[in-house]
Scaffold this active site. Sequence first.
Site, short mmCIF file in Angstrom:
data_model
loop_
_atom_site.label_atom_id
_atom_site.label_comp_id
_atom_site.label_asym_id
_atom_site.label_seq_id
_atom_site.Cartn_x
_atom_site.Cartn_y
_atom_site.Cartn_z
N ARG A 184 -3.51 -2.70 5.23
CA ARG A 184 -3.37 -1.96 4.91
C ARG A 184 -2.19 -1.10 4.34
O ARG A 184 -2.90 0.34 5.31
CB ARG A 184 -3.92 -1.68 3.47
CG ARG A 184 -5.11 -2.94 2.45
CD ARG A 184 -4.04 -3.80 2.03
NE ARG A 184 -3.56 -3.72 0.38
CZ ARG A 184 -3.84 -3.02 -0.48
NH1 ARG A 184 -4.86 -4.62 -0.77
NH2 ARG A 184 -3.62 -2.69 -1.51
N TYR A 240 -7.47 12.86 13.56
CA TYR A 240 -6.69 12.97 13.09
C TYR A 240 -5.74 13.51 14.09
O TYR A 240 -5.81 13.73 15.37
CB TYR A 240 -7.51 14.28 12.49
CG TYR A 240 -7.96 14.85 10.92
CD1 TYR A 240 -6.90 14.35 10.35
CD2 TYR A 240 -8.91 15.11 10.40
CE1 TYR A 240 -7.00 13.97 8.92
CE2 TYR A 240 -9.77 14.51 9.32
CZ TYR A 240 -8.48 14.57 8.53
OH TYR A 240 -8.97 14.32 7.19
N THR A 280 5.62 -2.89 3.19
CA THR A 280 4.23 -3.05 2.97
C THR A 280 3.76 -3.71 3.99
O THR A 280 4.75 -4.27 4.56
CB THR A 280 3.29 -3.20 2.24
OG1 THR A 280 3.94 -4.44 1.37
CG2 THR A 280 3.52 -1.97 1.61
N LYS A 315 1.60 -7.85 3.00
CA LYS A 315 1.31 -9.24 2.90
C LYS A 315 2.44 -9.82 3.56
O LYS A 315 0.93 -10.34 4.01
CB LYS A 315 2.70 -8.96 1.30
CG LYS A 315 2.51 -7.45 0.48
CD LYS A 315 3.38 -7.29 -1.18
CE LYS A 315 2.91 -6.35 -1.45
NZ LYS A 315 2.99 -4.87 -1.47
N GLU A 326 -2.17 14.91 12.77
CA GLU A 326 -1.12 15.17 12.24
C GLU A 326 0.22 15.22 13.29
O GLU A 326 -0.12 16.34 14.15
CB GLU A 326 -1.60 16.62 10.91
CG GLU A 326 -2.47 16.38 9.90
CD GLU A 326 -3.71 16.43 9.77
OE1 GLU A 326 -4.71 16.12 11.53
OE2 GLU A 326 -4.50 16.44 8.50
N ASP A 370 13.29 -2.27 -0.41
CA ASP A 370 12.05 -2.26 -0.41
C ASP A 370 11.83 -3.78 -0.54
O ASP A 370 11.58 -4.69 -0.97
CB ASP A 370 11.18 -2.00 -1.68
CG ASP A 370 9.96 -1.69 -1.40
OD1 ASP A 370 9.64 -2.86 -1.22
OD2 ASP A 370 8.98 -1.14 -2.54
N1 DSN Z 1 1.20 -4.32 -5.97
C1 DSN Z 1 2.16 -5.41 -5.10
C2 DSN Z 1 2.28 -6.75 -5.84
O1 DSN Z 1 1.33 -6.54 -6.06
O2 DSN Z 1 2.72 -6.90 -5.86
C3 DSN Z 1 2.84 -4.60 -5.38
O3 DSN Z 1 2.30 -3.19 -5.03
#
Ligand code: DSN
Length: 457
Positions: A233, A53, A224, A227, A55, A198
């Site tokens: 993740r 942890y 994120t 991807k 924080e 984004d």
């Molecule tokens: N779920 C993602 C996507 O497939 O683009 C975006 O959050």
Amino acid sequence: MNIKNIANVDNETAKYIKLETERQKNMLEMIPSENYASKAVLEAVGSVLANKYSEGYPRKRYYQGNKYIDEIELIAIERAKKLFKVPYVNVQPYSGSPANAEIYLALMKPGDTLMGLTLSYGGHLTHGSPVSMSGAVYKGVLYDFGEKGKIDFDELEKLALKVKPKIIVASTTAYPRIVDFAKFAKVADKVGAYLLADISHIVGLVIGGCHPDPVPYAHVIMTTTHKTLRGPRGAMIMVTQKGLKKDPDLADKIDKWVFPGLQGGPHDHVTAGIAVCLKEAGTVAFKRYVKQVVANCKVLASELTYYGFDLVSGGTDNHLILIDTHNKGINGRLMAIGLEEAGIILNRNWVPKDEAPPFFPNGIRLGTSALTSRGMREKEMKKVAAWIHKAVEAMKTLEFDYKTWVDIAYGQKKDPQKRKRLDSTFYNLISICPDIKKTAQEIKNFCKRYPVPGIDF
Ligand code: DSN
């Protein structure tokens, strides 16, 4: 992956991890938001860091025992700052949706206006959709694009002048073209709005020089990490020099809304995974990888066009393709189910002006990020397009009334029970279709030649 310890304590869970591993090996993963993390990233995520942890922030924690965790978080932050050339990074957001919420909380008051791209034109739920907190707490004004399949910046400017947004979100999740951050910035600056880029989908392309960089134009950038970046993740929030110039307290505000504003302890194992993937993303090999992702996608798009698929905007500039399934006479949901049976994993998606409800959209979305991570190139994309074509042609020959299914799914004859019965008929037909079975077997054999990063073959 070695899961012998899981198998020793929990055979049921182990069984499904093994089956999922086999699925990932034997099928073509084409969901554009998915990818394969390296073994190094997976090791970090599966490490003892999950026990801790922490924080707070490095050197300012609320718990003891964080001296090594501090170093890991600082490494991740420094790597991100260097790679993106930004002065501030927060690597603690759990994922993209909470990260966007944290930015909104830092920059807006409830009821303020936020402008984002409409879902059916490739936007995201968290960019002002009424079904997400972004449109429930804030006033989401959604823009779309015109006939040309690209954003019309004159229209965007008119709308922005009218609704005076606090934030304009320049972002997409199902948009196959380049996002022109410079043009977005012109509109945002004119109306005094913050520009949030984004870049979750295109982050790898930005790093690899295959997509314009948002850093000179945006005030805040969110991405994120799982991807096109091929990490764990998670997500990161960055503030640019331009952002700090507009509001010198911007970084502090975001830190406060990540913790304690919205989140509790950071997921330190994920932070380590982010540090590792950022190191990987700084290599020449990574740049080569993203160039190949885009080259593969272009070939796939032109082959699919050759087979008569109707591509939204007529093609692609990035890692993904959006197909309007109307002209094939098969709803996107059924096409995605049929293609899964054939060994091809993609997702159904709304297309511009889609008349269908979100559960039964008339499109499918697919991309080349994960296949390229397995070492596939242009010639393999030609094979993939041919398999997609063959499977869709096989679906057309089934003794199945697609038109009635549509009428019942979202037309005037809405009848969920009857639709479920028709769904079962479709599943049965597809599972015994010889051409689909043959394609699945061919794909399974083909996949053996392309190892999945992170999985021992
Ligand atoms: N779920 C993602 C996507 O497939 O683009 C975006 O959050």
